[in-house]
Design a protein around this motif. Structure first.
Motif, PDB file in Angstrom:
ATOM      1  N   THR A  20      -2.036  -9.701   7.407  1.00 22.48           N
ATOM      2  CA  THR A  20      -0.958 -10.040   8.368  1.00 22.48           C
ATOM      3  C   THR A  20      -0.070  -8.209   7.647  1.00 22.48           C
ATOM      4  N   LYS A  21      -0.110  -7.626   8.740  1.00 23.29           N
ATOM      5  CA  LYS A  21       0.392  -6.637   9.011  1.00 23.29           C
ATOM      6  C   LYS A  21       2.179  -6.799   9.401  1.00 23.29           C
ATOM      7  N   ILE A  22       2.677  -6.619   8.062  1.00 23.72           N
ATOM      8  CA  ILE A  22       4.497  -7.085   8.463  1.00 23.72           C
ATOM      9  C   ILE A  22       5.459  -5.536   8.357  1.00 23.72           C
ATOM     10  N   ALA A  23       6.003  -6.177  10.042  1.00 22.14           N
ATOM     11  CA  ALA A  23       7.003  -4.585  10.343  1.00 22.14           C
ATOM     12  C   ALA A  23       8.130  -5.282  10.065  1.00 22.14           C
ATOM     13  N   GLY A  24       8.942  -4.282  10.318  1.00 20.86           N
ATOM     14  CA  GLY A  24       9.722  -3.937   9.180  1.00 20.86           C
ATOM     15  C   GLY A  24      10.845  -3.064   8.387  1.00 20.86           C
ATOM     16  N   LEU A  25       9.203  -2.696   7.833  1.00 20.07           N
ATOM     17  CA  LEU A  25      10.042  -1.727   6.891  1.00 20.07           C
ATOM     18  C   LEU A  25      10.934  -0.586   6.898  1.00 20.07           C
ATOM     19  N   PRO A  26      11.015   0.072   5.580  1.00 19.87           N
ATOM     20  CA  PRO A  26      11.897   1.037   5.814  1.00 19.87           C
ATOM     21  C   PRO A  26      10.807   2.876   5.602  1.00 19.87           C
ATOM     22  N   GLU A  27      11.434   3.869   6.051  1.00 18.31           N
ATOM     23  CA  GLU A  27      10.760   4.300   6.049  1.00 18.31           C
ATOM     24  C   GLU A  27      10.579   5.428   4.684  1.00 18.31           C
ATOM     25  N   VAL A  28       9.212   5.415   4.253  1.00 14.95           N
ATOM     26  CA  VAL A  28       8.965   6.192   2.876  1.00 14.95           C
ATOM     27  C   VAL A  28       8.365   7.586   3.088  1.00 14.95           C
ATOM     28  N   ARG A  29       8.732   8.234   1.690  1.00 16.05           N
ATOM     29  CA  ARG A  29       8.194   9.791   1.872  1.00 16.05           C
ATOM     30  C   ARG A  29       6.517   9.369   1.097  1.00 16.05           C
ATOM     31  N   SER A  30       5.491   9.366   1.558  1.00 12.73           N
ATOM     32  CA  SER A  30       4.474   9.151   0.941  1.00 12.73           C
ATOM     33  C   SER A  30       4.145  10.191   0.439  1.00 12.73           C
ATOM     34  N   ALA A  31       3.735  11.058  -1.274  1.00  9.78           N
ATOM     35  CA  ALA A  31       3.346  12.217  -0.705  1.00  9.78           C
ATOM     36  C   ALA A  31       3.233  12.129  -2.690  1.00  9.78           C
ATOM     37  N   GLY A  32       2.127  12.903  -2.863  1.00  3.60           N
ATOM     38  CA  GLY A  32       2.994  12.895  -4.710  1.00  3.60           C
ATOM     39  C   GLY A  32       2.095  11.415  -4.998  1.00  3.60           C
ATOM     40  N   GLY A  77       4.442   9.223  -4.703  1.00  2.00           N
ATOM     41  CA  GLY A  77       5.942   8.375  -4.120  1.00  2.00           C
ATOM     42  C   GLY A  77       5.076   7.845  -3.098  1.00  2.00           C
ATOM     43  N   GLY A  78       5.747   7.069  -2.438  1.00  2.00           N
ATOM     44  CA  GLY A  78       5.261   5.815  -0.895  1.00  2.00           C
ATOM     45  C   GLY A  78       6.166   4.274  -1.405  1.00  2.00           C
ATOM     46  N   LEU A  79       5.715   3.327  -0.821  1.00  2.00           N
ATOM     47  CA  LEU A  79       6.109   1.692  -0.903  1.00  2.00           C
ATOM     48  C   LEU A  79       5.487   1.926  -2.126  1.00  2.00           C
ATOM     49  N   LEU A  80       6.555   1.125  -3.414  1.00  2.00           N
ATOM     50  CA  LEU A  80       5.477   0.886  -4.693  1.00  2.00           C
ATOM     51  C   LEU A  80       5.470  -0.634  -5.062  1.00  2.00           C
ATOM     52  N   ASP A  81       6.990  -0.991  -5.334  1.00  2.00           N
ATOM     53  CA  ASP A  81       6.297  -2.102  -5.386  1.00  2.00           C
ATOM     54  C   ASP A  81       7.513  -3.212  -4.586  1.00  2.00           C
ATOM     55  N   VAL A 114      12.497 -10.502   0.753  1.00  2.03           N
ATOM     56  CA  VAL A 114      11.609 -10.026  -0.338  1.00  2.03           C
ATOM     57  C   VAL A 114      11.978  -8.782  -0.392  1.00  2.03           C
ATOM     58  N   TYR A 115      11.957  -7.816  -2.313  1.00  2.07           N
ATOM     59  CA  TYR A 115      12.908  -7.006  -2.622  1.00  2.07           C
ATOM     60  C   TYR A 115      11.541  -5.786  -2.475  1.00  2.07           C
ATOM     61  N   LEU A 116      11.957  -4.551  -2.130  1.00  3.43           N
ATOM     62  CA  LEU A 116      10.754  -3.396  -2.312  1.00  3.43           C
ATOM     63  C   LEU A 116      11.294  -2.333  -3.011  1.00  3.43           C
ATOM     64  N   SER A 117      10.249  -1.433  -4.155  1.00  2.00           N
ATOM     65  CA  SER A 117      10.631  -0.757  -4.542  1.00  2.00           C
ATOM     66  C   SER A 117       9.792   0.787  -3.511  1.00  2.00           C
ATOM     67  N   TYR A 118      10.678   1.587  -3.875  1.00  2.00           N
ATOM     68  CA  TYR A 118       9.697   2.794  -2.571  1.00  2.00           C
ATOM     69  C   TYR A 118      10.553   4.614  -3.129  1.00  2.00           C
ATOM     70  N   SER A 119      10.286   5.831  -2.637  1.00  2.00           N
ATOM     71  CA  SER A 119      10.324   6.785  -2.608  1.00  2.00           C
ATOM     72  C   SER A 119      10.595   6.842  -1.253  1.00  2.00           C
ATOM     73  N   GLU A 141       0.987  -1.503   0.030  1.00  2.00           N
ATOM     74  CA  GLU A 141      -0.214   0.118   0.166  1.00  2.00           C
ATOM     75  C   GLU A 141       0.885   1.325  -0.292  1.00  2.00           C
ATOM     76  N   ARG A 142       0.307   2.148  -0.820  1.00  2.00           N
ATOM     77  CA  ARG A 142       1.545   3.386  -1.334  1.00  2.00           C
ATOM     78  C   ARG A 142       2.084   4.219   0.038  1.00  2.00           C
ATOM     79  N   ALA A 143       1.156   4.151   0.700  1.00  2.00           N
ATOM     80  CA  ALA A 143       1.089   4.924   2.049  1.00  2.00           C
ATOM     81  C   ALA A 143       2.406   4.200   3.050  1.00  2.00           C
ATOM     82  N   GLY A 144       2.644   3.132   2.737  1.00  2.00           N
ATOM     83  CA  GLY A 144       4.413   2.348   3.283  1.00  2.00           C
ATOM     84  C   GLY A 144       3.713   1.203   4.734  1.00  2.00           C
ATOM     85  N   THR A 145       2.890   0.313   4.050  1.00  2.00           N
ATOM     86  CA  THR A 145       2.058  -0.930   4.404  1.00  2.00           C
ATOM     87  C   THR A 145       2.564  -1.765   3.459  1.00  2.00           C
TER      88      THR A 145
END
Length: 369
Positions: free
Chosen positions: A71-83, A85-89, A102-107, A55-59
């Protein structure tokens, strides 16, 4: 009692009647798998039949195979959710059963805004936490703007990773090889640069770059031959599907089949020597996001076809191959296809897609399958 009822809704498997929709492949069952999502961006399948949704807000959510419990997974990086941007792929590599990576792309937040980043962590044995998360690639410096981050992830046949990077609204940067803006980058699983990248060892260039001259690619997938294709946003018209070739320049903002939103001409026109042509373009723009290239699976007559989600027209565009060119053959427009953000072929050959506006994930299969 009200609290107990809410828990039952959240954590019991969904029992939803499939809706039958018509298509050139015959009647299709469109089944709701899960809903209640907040701006979902990407999905990835797990070997045990479960799946992940960002979810783009960072979940990042892990769903059981039935789609009910989450389950909401803990241990994610800080993301800048604006426009945009956010948690992406999110990408689950082929060796997940052994590596649990698990690989993540994000702003990623930066001093003057944000830049597209790729990171990796290990999913804990109970599936509740990403452990030892680390950044392996970052667009730096990024930009204070909130648009054009990219950023799809694809695991290549040789195990390296492709990531699409938007030009962040800085159009000339897409032609600047000293920056990764507007490119497809290729990195090893640990973030190092493969020695056979086209610009590796060349002074003044970013060695991660595999191709450049892109605007904002938000769909990416491999075909049956292991070749990478991407869908990317044009401006007003000129959304493209491109077959990605090593070291190629795809022209943005020098050439385009669209115009600026003001109506002004973009660059030099539609062609220039040394710049690649798209395999297909949409005019008017459909705002493509998410791309699936079908195998020889469940859908009669659709083997090898491309499915691209549309954020603008609430549909899935089906394209057929004509050599290395494409042609749009059908538009799947149903109540469920509201702002399609991601689309994937599941291990069983069914098609899954995310509807951003409905906050839901759906499964498409031939009726009765």
């Amino acid at each position: 009692m009200r609290f107990i009822a809410i828990l039952i809704v959240m954590f019991c498997p969904l029992t939803v009647q499939a809706e039958t929709r018509q298509s050139s492949a015959g009647p299709l069952d469109v089944t709701l798998i899960a809903d209640g999502l907040r701006t979902p961006w990407a999905l990835a399948f797990l070997p045990d039949g479960g799946f992940l949704i960002s979810e783009r807000a960072g979940t990042l959510l892990r769903f059981a195979a039935d789609g009910g419990s989450r389950t909401k997974i803990a241990g994610l990086p800080e993301v800048r959710s604006a426009g945009q941007g956010g948690l992406l792929d999110v990408l689950v590599p082929r060796d997940f059963a052994q590596s649990r990576q698990v690989y993540l792309s994000y702003s990623r937040p930066q001093a003057h805004g944000a830049g597209t980043a790729v990171g990796v962590g290990r999913l804990s044995a109970d599936g509740a936490r990403l452990e030892d998360f680390r950044v392996i690639f970052e667009m730096a410096p990024g930009s204070s703007g909130g648009r054009h981050f990219g950023s799809r992830l694809v695991e290549a046949p040789d195990g390296t990773l492709f990531a699409t990077i938007g030009e962040r609204g800085d159009r000339p940067a897409a032609q600047d090889l000293s920056r990764v803006h507007g490119s497809v980058v290729r990195i090893a699983r640990d973030g190092s640069v493969p020695g056979d990248n086209p610009f590796a060892g060349r002074d003044g260039t970013r060695a991660e770059i595999w191709s450049f001259g892109h605007r904002n690619a938000q769909g990416a997938a491999l075909d049956g031959e292991g070749r990478l294709w991407v869908t990317e946003h044009g401006a007003r018209g000129g959304d493209e599907v491109n077959l990605i070739r090593r070291g190629a320049n795809y022209g943005w903002p020098v050439i385009s089949y669209g115009r600026h939103y003001s109506g002004a001409k973009i660059g030099e026109g539609t062609a220039r020597e040394g710049m690649a042509q798209p395999a297909w373009y949409w005019d008017p723009s459909i705002a493509p996001s998410g791309l699936a290239i079908l195998s020889d699976g469940l859908f009669d007559g659709w083997q090898g076809d491309f499915l691209a989600g549309s954020l603008k027209f609430d549909l899935i565009s089906r394209l057929e191959r004509q050599g290395d060119a494409l042609v749009e053959a059908e538009r799947l427009e149903w109540p469920e296809t509201a702002r399609v953000r991601d689309i994937r072929e599941a291990p069983d050959g069914a098609i899954w897609f995310l509807s951003e506006d409905r906050g839901a994930i759906y499964r498409i299969a031939p009726a009765g399958k």
